[in-house]
Motif scaffolding. Structure first.
Motif, PDB file in Angstrom:
ATOM      1  N   MET A  82     -55.465 -59.741 -21.822  1.00 34.10           N
ATOM      2  CA  MET A  82     -56.336 -59.770 -20.773  1.00 34.10           C
ATOM      3  C   MET A  82     -57.666 -59.028 -20.494  1.00 34.10           C
ATOM      4  O   MET A  82     -58.123 -58.092 -21.205  1.00 34.10           O
ATOM      5  CB  MET A  82     -55.391 -58.939 -19.862  1.00 34.10           C
ATOM      6  N   SER A  83     -58.625 -59.666 -20.002  1.00 31.45           N
ATOM      7  CA  SER A  83     -60.107 -59.219 -20.053  1.00 31.45           C
ATOM      8  C   SER A  83     -60.392 -58.537 -18.807  1.00 31.45           C
ATOM      9  O   SER A  83     -59.515 -58.696 -17.971  1.00 31.45           O
ATOM     10  CB  SER A  83     -61.066 -60.514 -20.115  1.00 31.45           C
ATOM     11  N   PRO A  84     -61.411 -57.782 -18.801  1.00 34.82           N
ATOM     12  CA  PRO A  84     -61.626 -57.010 -17.418  1.00 34.82           C
ATOM     13  C   PRO A  84     -61.716 -58.278 -16.204  1.00 34.82           C
ATOM     14  O   PRO A  84     -61.132 -57.758 -15.263  1.00 34.82           O
ATOM     15  CB  PRO A  84     -63.029 -56.687 -17.656  1.00 34.82           C
ATOM     16  N   GLN A  85     -62.388 -59.225 -16.410  1.00 40.21           N
ATOM     17  CA  GLN A  85     -62.494 -60.253 -15.140  1.00 40.21           C
ATOM     18  C   GLN A  85     -60.907 -60.698 -14.915  1.00 40.21           C
ATOM     19  O   GLN A  85     -60.835 -60.905 -13.743  1.00 40.21           O
ATOM     20  CB  GLN A  85     -63.452 -61.113 -15.734  1.00 40.21           C
ATOM     21  N   GLN A  86     -60.156 -60.762 -15.982  1.00 41.69           N
ATOM     22  CA  GLN A  86     -58.951 -61.334 -15.581  1.00 41.69           C
ATOM     23  C   GLN A  86     -57.955 -60.083 -14.837  1.00 41.69           C
ATOM     24  O   GLN A  86     -57.372 -60.614 -14.043  1.00 41.69           O
ATOM     25  CB  GLN A  86     -58.039 -61.908 -17.020  1.00 41.69           C
ATOM     26  N   TYR A  87     -58.475 -59.100 -15.271  1.00 43.43           N
ATOM     27  CA  TYR A  87     -57.593 -57.804 -14.475  1.00 43.43           C
ATOM     28  C   TYR A  87     -57.940 -57.806 -12.966  1.00 43.43           C
ATOM     29  O   TYR A  87     -57.280 -57.861 -12.160  1.00 43.43           O
ATOM     30  CB  TYR A  87     -57.987 -56.635 -15.011  1.00 43.43           C
ATOM     31  N   LEU A  88     -59.400 -58.045 -12.643  1.00 44.33           N
ATOM     32  CA  LEU A  88     -60.022 -58.237 -11.288  1.00 44.33           C
ATOM     33  C   LEU A  88     -59.334 -59.244 -10.649  1.00 44.33           C
ATOM     34  O   LEU A  88     -59.047 -59.410  -9.440  1.00 44.33           O
ATOM     35  CB  LEU A  88     -61.209 -58.234 -11.499  1.00 44.33           C
ATOM     36  N   ASP A  89     -59.095 -60.606 -11.553  1.00 41.15           N
ATOM     37  CA  ASP A  89     -58.665 -61.911 -10.823  1.00 41.15           C
ATOM     38  C   ASP A  89     -57.355 -61.344 -10.363  1.00 41.15           C
ATOM     39  O   ASP A  89     -56.689 -61.878  -9.134  1.00 41.15           O
ATOM     40  CB  ASP A  89     -58.774 -62.883 -11.795  1.00 41.15           C
ATOM     41  N   PHE A  90     -56.502 -60.819 -11.157  1.00 34.25           N
ATOM     42  CA  PHE A  90     -54.909 -60.709 -10.919  1.00 34.25           C
ATOM     43  C   PHE A  90     -54.949 -59.605  -9.621  1.00 34.25           C
ATOM     44  O   PHE A  90     -54.178 -59.744  -8.767  1.00 34.25           O
ATOM     45  CB  PHE A  90     -54.313 -60.028 -12.069  1.00 34.25           C
ATOM     46  N   ALA A  91     -55.836 -58.695  -9.701  1.00 37.19           N
ATOM     47  CA  ALA A  91     -55.718 -57.752  -8.848  1.00 37.19           C
ATOM     48  C   ALA A  91     -56.050 -58.207  -7.311  1.00 37.19           C
ATOM     49  O   ALA A  91     -55.287 -58.146  -6.412  1.00 37.19           O
ATOM     50  CB  ALA A  91     -57.025 -56.513  -8.837  1.00 37.19           C
ATOM     51  N   LYS A  92     -56.968 -59.171  -7.344  1.00 36.25           N
ATOM     52  CA  LYS A  92     -57.605 -59.923  -6.024  1.00 36.25           C
ATOM     53  C   LYS A  92     -56.239 -60.670  -5.535  1.00 36.25           C
ATOM     54  O   LYS A  92     -55.745 -60.765  -4.334  1.00 36.25           O
ATOM     55  CB  LYS A  92     -58.527 -60.750  -6.119  1.00 36.25           C
ATOM     56  N   SER A  93     -55.608 -61.393  -6.515  1.00 37.40           N
ATOM     57  CA  SER A  93     -54.551 -62.316  -6.194  1.00 37.40           C
ATOM     58  C   SER A  93     -53.111 -61.476  -5.791  1.00 37.40           C
ATOM     59  O   SER A  93     -52.403 -61.949  -4.845  1.00 37.40           O
ATOM     60  CB  SER A  93     -53.905 -63.119  -7.302  1.00 37.40           C
ATOM     61  N   ALA A  94     -53.217 -60.459  -6.175  1.00 39.81           N
ATOM     62  CA  ALA A  94     -51.828 -59.353  -5.706  1.00 39.81           C
ATOM     63  C   ALA A  94     -52.396 -58.492  -4.579  1.00 39.81           C
ATOM     64  O   ALA A  94     -51.424 -57.623  -4.133  1.00 39.81           O
ATOM     65  CB  ALA A  94     -51.401 -58.690  -6.971  1.00 39.81           C
ATOM     66  N   GLY A  95     -53.387 -58.500  -4.144  1.00 40.80           N
ATOM     67  CA  GLY A  95     -54.062 -57.652  -2.936  1.00 40.80           C
ATOM     68  C   GLY A  95     -54.001 -56.159  -3.524  1.00 40.80           C
ATOM     69  O   GLY A  95     -53.879 -55.317  -2.588  1.00 40.80           O
ATOM     70  N   LEU A  96     -54.549 -55.858  -4.620  1.00 40.24           N
ATOM     71  CA  LEU A  96     -54.806 -54.810  -5.082  1.00 40.24           C
ATOM     72  C   LEU A  96     -56.486 -54.337  -5.215  1.00 40.24           C
ATOM     73  O   LEU A  96     -57.097 -55.195  -5.579  1.00 40.24           O
ATOM     74  CB  LEU A  96     -54.226 -54.542  -6.581  1.00 40.24           C
TER      75      LEU A  96
END
Length: 507
Positions: free
Chosen positions: A95-109
């Motif tokens: 998991m890269s920093p950008q992928q953490y941010l992408d996941f967070a956006k998709s999960a509403g975090l």
């Protein structure tokens, strides 16, 4: 304990009270093994931080010339790095920093992230993700962990985020660093077979990390595992000190502190004996009595001379000390940052260098122009678009070619430095503090100061509501916390009584 640990293997558990040289002992054992002919590739040195394993490699290289740090020490690393190597994982799999941010956006975090000291380890600041990870490193399913926790998170939200996170990783073929440890613990045949195994900071290992350590023990011949259960501070973050205490092996106590003075040793031992389940240790202070002083208010402590480490249980309790320290014209540091921004220091020192008739580089000129009052730069020159980034500049050249309109002293010219900061720098200079000198005062939480030390320690004993409630649920954690704080000092311990006895650590 796995059945792979056999009787012929020799396990030594090294308990190192504060300042007794635990890491030095391990490094000495490493040198002894190498000197007796054990190949460096058959020695594993695993620590909580990369800094410690790097130090071990560098020390071995100095002692045994001809060894290559990268090639000859394949097993000097953190446990996360061990898993990374053994599993053959690449950066593209993590998991890269950008992928953490992408996941967070998709999960509403809402999420902010930072890299850990290992290049591939990412730390998140989201409480839900943190709780999910703690359950994993403790080896508990999420519902069991939730039922035994007092977290202020709704179960359905916790379970939803966990499911989304797992799905995101699976859909994208990604893993995080806890996945690495989980996968390696499930496939121990990938672990190296070592003649010598050395583990440092054992009290900070999680249950998941202990699973891997126990498997490594099963594949090793001589094992040295060092730590101090009395200094175990990270139970809240998943550390499992009981696994260290329960590990079978020969017990060695390092019994001479080279840091803690006698008066502090006496008080610290009164605190540590409150801990209910611990390894008993008899250890001696250094040959220096030192001093323990008590105060009703931190403002009664004279911190104007010498080296100081100021600690509190939580970060916000340090905030109220800022104005007190600044008002005395003292330079300090918090979380590795000085009390004056580097850009401001660069501008002030650079400007005074110019006024002395010397030259400064373009990088310094940029900082100076950033803080110069608008009346002191001719129109069109603020952005410095016509300068040569490689050149050096004098006051005369900036005046002639780049719109500079003043030669006033720094605190009259650099008016875009806030008034409070200007007054603070003036106070520092009146005290003849070198603005580029190392700060003699450091502020830290107790957790953040672990491993640090100073001639003088100032301990704030107020507790947050969460910590105060620990007296009922986990008093051992509070006693360990303050034992660690007290034993950071080399000379004097200054203790400030809590403002509210119901929310303070009592001695």
């Amino acid at each position: 304990m796995p059945a792979t640990i056999q009787q012929e293997r020799h396990v030594q558990k090294v308990f190192g009270p504060p300042g007794t040289g635990k890491t030095t002992y391990l490094l000495n054992m490493m040198e002894k093994e190498l000197a007796q002919g054990v190949p460096s590739s058959n020695v594993g040195y695993f620590s909580f931080t990369r800094k410690a394993t790097t130090e071990a490699k560098e020390r071995a290289q100095v002692k045994f010339t001809g060894l290559n740090a990268d090639l000859d020490f394949p097993w000097f690393r953190t446990l996360h790095s061990l898993a990374y190597r053994c599993l053959g994982v690449g950066n593209k799999d993590l998991m890269s920093p950008q992928q953490y941010l992408d996941f967070a956006k998709s999960a509403g975090l809402e999420l902010s992230i930072e890299k850990g000291e290992e290049d591939y380890i990412i730390h998140t600041d989201h409480p839900v993700l943190n709780e999910i990870n703690i359950a994993r490193i403790r080896g508990q399913d999420l519902r069991t962990y939730y039922n035994h926790s007092n977290m202020e998170i709704e179960w359905h939200h916790l379970e939803y985020v966990e499911r989304c996170y797992r799905h995101y990783k699976q859909s994208n073929g990604l893993v995080d660093f806890t996945d690495l440890l989980e996968r390696l613990s499930e496939d121990p045949k990938r672990l190296p077979r070592l003649e010598v195994l050395i583990i440092d900071e054992a009290q900070d290992l999680s249950r998941l990390q202990w699973t891997i350590v126990e498997q490594l023990i099963g594949y090793s011949q001589r094992i040295y595992i060092a730590g101090d259960d009395d200094q175990a501070l990270y139970n809240w973050a998943g550390a499992d000190v009981q696994s260290f205490l329960a590990l079978p092996g020969e017990v060695k106590i390092l019994d001479q502190s080279y840091r803690v003075p006698a008066s502090v040793h006496k008080l610290a031992n009164q605190v540590v004996r409150r801990i209910r389940k611990r390894q008993e240790k008899d250890w001696e202070p250094r040959d220096y009595n030192g001093k323990v002083s008590f105060y009703n208010d931190h403002m009664d402590v004279d911190i104007t001379q010498g080296e100081w480490l100021i600690m509190a249980a939580t970060n916000y309790m340090l905030n109220g000390l800022y104005d007190w320290i600044k008002s005395q014209g003292l330079l300090f540091e918090r979380n590795g940052r000085k009390s004056i921004q580097e850009t401001i220091l660069s501008a002030v020192l650079g400007w005074e260098t110019l006024r002395k008739g010397k030259e400064v580089p373009f990088t310094v000129v940029k900082q100076i122009y950033k803080y110069l009052g608008s009346d002191y730069i001719a129109r069109g020159h603020k952005t410095l678009t016509k300068v040569d980034p490689e050149a050096l500049y004098s006051l005369a050249s900036l005046t002639k070619d780049h719109g500079l309109l003043t030669k006033k002293i720094w605190h009259e010219a650099l008016t875009k430095i806030g008034e409070d900061k200007r007054e603070y720098i003036i106070a520092l200079l009146r005290r003849k503090t070198g603005l580029r000198s190392e700060a003699q005062i450091k502020l830290s939480t107790i957790h953040g100061a672990k491993g640090g030390e100073a001639d003088n320690v100032l301990l704030i004993t107020d507790l947050s509501g969460r910590f105060a409630r620990m007296y009922d649920t986990d008093p051992d954690a509070l006693n360990r916390l303050h034992y660690v704080a007290m034993t950071r000092t080399r000379k004097a311990l200054h203790i400030v009584y809590p403002k509210n006895v119901r929310r303070g650590f009592m001695l």
